[in-house]
Design an enzyme around this catalytic site. Structure first.
Site, short mmCIF file in Angstrom:
data_model
loop_
_atom_site.label_atom_id
_atom_site.label_comp_id
_atom_site.label_asym_id
_atom_site.label_seq_id
_atom_site.Cartn_x
_atom_site.Cartn_y
_atom_site.Cartn_z
N ASP A 21 0.78 -1.24 0.14
CA ASP A 21 0.10 0.06 -0.01
C ASP A 21 0.99 1.28 -0.02
O ASP A 21 1.84 0.99 -0.13
CB ASP A 21 -1.04 0.02 1.51
CG ASP A 21 -1.93 1.36 1.29
OD1 ASP A 21 -2.25 1.68 0.43
OD2 ASP A 21 -1.69 1.95 2.51
N SER A 22 0.34 2.53 -0.20
CA SER A 22 1.16 3.66 -0.10
C SER A 22 1.48 4.00 1.32
O SER A 22 2.57 4.72 1.57
CB SER A 22 0.23 4.60 -0.74
OG SER A 22 -1.15 4.75 0.15
N CYS A 84 -3.78 -0.86 -1.85
CA CYS A 84 -4.12 0.35 -2.07
C CYS A 84 -4.85 0.82 -3.25
O CYS A 84 -4.82 0.18 -4.42
CB CYS A 84 -2.90 1.34 -2.36
SG CYS A 84 -2.96 2.98 -2.87
N GLU A 163 -5.27 9.35 9.87
CA GLU A 163 -3.93 9.19 10.18
C GLU A 163 -3.90 10.10 11.51
O GLU A 163 -2.96 9.50 12.34
CB GLU A 163 -2.98 9.91 9.23
CG GLU A 163 -2.95 9.06 7.95
CD GLU A 163 -2.13 8.23 7.59
OE1 GLU A 163 -0.88 8.56 8.18
OE2 GLU A 163 -2.06 7.32 6.75
N CYS A 195 -11.24 3.46 -0.42
CA CYS A 195 -9.62 4.05 -0.03
C CYS A 195 -9.45 3.17 1.37
O CYS A 195 -10.23 2.86 2.02
CB CYS A 195 -10.09 5.59 0.21
SG CYS A 195 -8.40 6.20 0.96
N HIS A 197 -8.05 3.86 4.01
CA HIS A 197 -8.43 4.45 5.30
C HIS A 197 -10.08 4.50 5.73
O HIS A 197 -10.25 4.85 6.93
CB HIS A 197 -7.73 5.91 5.19
CG HIS A 197 -6.37 6.32 5.06
ND1 HIS A 197 -5.75 5.47 4.24
CD2 HIS A 197 -5.70 6.94 6.04
CE1 HIS A 197 -4.43 5.74 4.37
NE2 HIS A 197 -4.43 6.26 5.27
N1 DGL Z 1 -3.88 4.03 0.30
C1 DGL Z 1 -4.60 4.97 -0.81
C2 DGL Z 1 -5.81 4.37 -1.14
O1 DGL Z 1 -6.41 3.52 -0.96
C3 DGL Z 1 -4.82 6.25 0.34
C4 DGL Z 1 -3.62 7.08 0.99
C5 DGL Z 1 -3.06 7.77 -0.30
O2 DGL Z 1 -3.45 8.52 -0.67
O3 DGL Z 1 -1.99 7.17 -0.53
O4 DGL Z 1 -6.26 4.99 -2.26
#
Ligand code: DGL
Length: 277
Positions: A21-22, A84, A163, A195, A197
């Site tokens: 993931d990011s 992600c 976050e 997403c 989060h």
């Molecule tokens: N992991 C990203 C997503 O699911 C969210 C956080 C980011 O913008 O990197 O789209």
């Protein structure tokens, strides 16, 4: 033709699953994987050095995604999960071409689940700017059922709120109302949390949308999909072997552990720095 002996096959099955993931958000997917596939070992990579992906261009994200996959391949993973949404919506083709193991993204499983749940054929999708702009969810949903109406909206402020741990603050409700008020008027009966989060804001989002709207979080569908693929390949891990998990972050490992535990819902005892960035 190569003939595998029993030892080879055992080793193949017990290879880990790679997930990236990011940043920390993909740990919501890991949480579901732990529940659905408790015997599988996982190597998790959070690209904390380059987060957020959600405001970056598809070209940049593709490059990051391939680098992340290369890192995971060092661990001889048997499958890669792109946890992600932003990377899944922009980089799947690139990744599938690049690696020789199955690649599972989060868009398809989430779209499938939403289509199965909607009764009035009106689905809402929320995600980052790049995910919404890519129209990946709209394409997947329409692919399954062209008659479904899809309305989408980026909700970028949800990421920093999560976050920061602001999961039920007044400000969080106010921001959710601002983003989602218009969706209520559109009469959707299903909302996809597109997403990583957003599952942590499920309670707030559910309250703002009202009881009549079903909230879809793709994490559990992803774990189901991985289970189906591994089973069909005969690559589910042995039940009598203890799984070993590894966590990596490309930067700020301590922050990754602290925030990551909220996403995972359990302790992360050790995480290491991945040095390729
Ligand atoms: N992991 C990203 C997503 O699911 C969210 C956080 C980011 O913008 O990197 O789209």
């Amino acid at each position: 033709m190569r003939v595998f002996n029993r030892k080879d096959l055992e080793n193949m099955n017990n290879k880990p699953i790679g997930i990236f993931d990011s940043g920390v958000g993909g740990l919501t997917v890991v949480k579901q994987m732990f529940k659905r596939l408790p015997n599988e070992s996982i190597v998790y990579l959070g690209d904390t050095a380059r987060v957020p992906y959600g405001t970056k261009s598809p070209e940049t994200i593709k490059k990051y995604a391939v680098e992340n996959a290369n890192f995971l391949m060092r661990f001889k993973v048997k499958l890669i999960v792109v946890a992600c949404n932003t990377a899944s919506s922009t980089s799947m083709e690139e990744l599938i071409k690049h690696v020789n193991v199955p690649v599972v993204g989060v868009i398809k499983p989430g779209a499938k689940k939403a289509v199965a749940v909607t009764r009035n054929n009106k689905i809402g999708v929320i995600g980052t700017y790049t995910t919404i702009k890519s129209k990946a969810y709209v394409r997947e949903i329409k692919n399954i059922s062209p008659k479904i109406d899809v309305v989408s909206k980026p909700c970028p402020l949800f990421v920093p709120l999560v976050e920061e741990g602001w999961l039920r603050e007044k400000a969080t409700y106010a921001i959710a109302e601002k983003y989602l008020g218009s969706f209520r008027r559109k009469g959707i009966d299903t909302l996809v949390l597109g997403c990583t989060h957003y599952p942590l804001l499920k309670q707030v989002i559910g309250k703002v949308m009202g009881k009549s709207v079903k909230i879809i979080d793709s994490a559990s569908s992803v774990a189901d999909e991985v289970h189906t693929i591994l089973m069909s390949m005969g690559e589910l891990s042995d039940t009598n072997k203890k799984p070993h998990h590894k966590f990596f972050a490309t930067d700020a490992v301590e922050h990754f552990i602290r925030v990551g535990e909220k996403f995972l819902g359990t302790k992360i005892y050790r995480a290491e720095r991945a040095n390729y960035v």
